[in-house]
Design a protein around this motif. Structure first.
Motif, PDB file in Angstrom:
ATOM      1  N   GLY A 146     -48.812 -16.047   3.596  1.00  0.00           N
ATOM      2  CA  GLY A 146     -49.095 -17.217   2.867  1.00  0.00           C
ATOM      3  C   GLY A 146     -50.651 -17.243   2.659  1.00  0.00           C
ATOM      4  O   GLY A 146     -51.314 -16.367   2.782  1.00  0.00           O
ATOM      5  N   GLY A 147     -50.991 -18.432   2.136  1.00  0.00           N
ATOM      6  CA  GLY A 147     -52.238 -18.490   1.559  1.00  0.00           C
ATOM      7  C   GLY A 147     -52.477 -19.404   0.192  1.00  0.00           C
ATOM      8  O   GLY A 147     -51.534 -19.964  -0.275  1.00  0.00           O
ATOM      9  N   ALA A 148     -53.744 -19.534  -0.460  1.00  0.00           N
ATOM     10  CA  ALA A 148     -53.868 -19.880  -1.479  1.00  0.00           C
ATOM     11  C   ALA A 148     -52.981 -19.381  -2.871  1.00  0.00           C
ATOM     12  O   ALA A 148     -52.945 -18.119  -2.783  1.00  0.00           O
ATOM     13  N   TYR A 149     -52.551 -19.826  -3.622  1.00  0.00           N
ATOM     14  CA  TYR A 149     -51.435 -19.209  -4.478  1.00  0.00           C
ATOM     15  C   TYR A 149     -52.286 -19.029  -5.838  1.00  0.00           C
ATOM     16  O   TYR A 149     -52.741 -19.777  -6.598  1.00  0.00           O
ATOM     17  N   GLY A 150     -52.261 -17.632  -6.162  1.00  0.00           N
ATOM     18  CA  GLY A 150     -52.830 -17.341  -7.332  1.00  0.00           C
ATOM     19  C   GLY A 150     -51.811 -17.072  -8.623  1.00  0.00           C
ATOM     20  O   GLY A 150     -50.828 -16.478  -8.527  1.00  0.00           O
TER      21      GLY A 150
END
Length: 258
Positions: A146-150
């Motif tokens: 997961g993480g910031a969505y590009g």
């Protein structure tokens, strides 16, 4: 359009894009495919471009030139057959129960499609598309970072993604890259480069999947020196100078058959 003018237009188009298919050139020049094939044959003979099956590419991009990368949707359509050939050649390299990091890219998406029907693997990826492709096979164990969505490539990036990658240890990292020269593999996006570097740090072996358009290019962000790469899978043999650098780095070079 006179042949000489058409030749210059072809060279200009390739200088901008790096490579184009016969069909794309025919559409842009408003001529037949056969005319384009004849022009490419002539320009190849004159040493002004490198012809390959179905298209042509520039001879080489000077190492000092920094290039931009096409949007992801366009990259998915570029060299599609070459990427499928690379994926088919790469998939058998991995044994059942192997653990793999797989980063996000048009070539690694093709790789995931080729891998989906293979025996059970453990995969860790920052690509929801790759995760869904592999999970559909029901035999694979899939972890989605997961993480910031590009939005462009549909991927997880940033500090949260890097933190989660650090919680895994895998036998292999399978990566796509933006460029490769005689010193290193590189990417055009700093966050994508960070993800690839984090996966390399947590993997025992590194496999790079790169079609021929990535050779003799340079991007802004270094991912790894050539010596850190164990296996390189491509679709066409690189230039002699590039091949020497690959051999000197101890990389196993696999050229996929179309």
């Amino acid at each position: 359009m006179q042949p000489s003018s058409r030749f210059e237009e072809i060279i200009a188009l390739l200088a901008h894009s790096g490579e184009m298919t016969v069909e794309a050139l025919a559409d842009r020049l408003n001529v037949s495919r056969e005319t384009v094939r004849r022009d490419l044959a002539r320009l190849d003979t004159d040493g002004r471009l490198r012809r390959f099956h179905g298209g042509a590419k520039t001879i080489a991009v000077p190492a000092a030139v920094m290039e931009n990368e096409w949007p992801f949707a366009q990259r998915m359509a570029q060299n599609a057959m070459a990427k499928k050939a690379i994926a088919a050649a790469a998939a058998p390299l991995f044994e059942p129960d192997d653990s793999l990091f797989i980063d996000t890219g048009s070539t690694t998406i093709a790789f995931a499609e080729a891998l989906a029907s293979s025996q059970a693997l453990v995969t860790i990826t920052n690509s929801p598309r790759i995760a869904a492709t592999l999970a559909a096979g029901h035999s694979h164990k899939v972890f989605l970072i997961g993480g910031a969505y590009g939005v462009d490539a549909g991927e997880s990036l940033g500090p949260l993604a890097l933190e989660q990658i650090g919680k895994f240890r895998a036998r292999h990292a399978v990566l796509t890259i933006g460029a490769i020269d005689q010193a290193s593999v590189m990417d055009f996006d700093v966050q994508e480069a960070e993800v690839a570097k984090a996966m390399i740090e947590r993997a025992d072996r590194v496999t790079v999947l790169a079609d021929h358009s990535k050779f003799d290019r340079r991007a802004v962000f270094e991912v790894a020196p050539l010596a850190r790469i164990d296996t390189l899978v491509t679709d066409l043999a690189p230039t002699e100078s590039m091949a020497r650098a690959i051999a000197a780095a101890g990389i196993e070079l696999i050229v996929a058959s179309a």
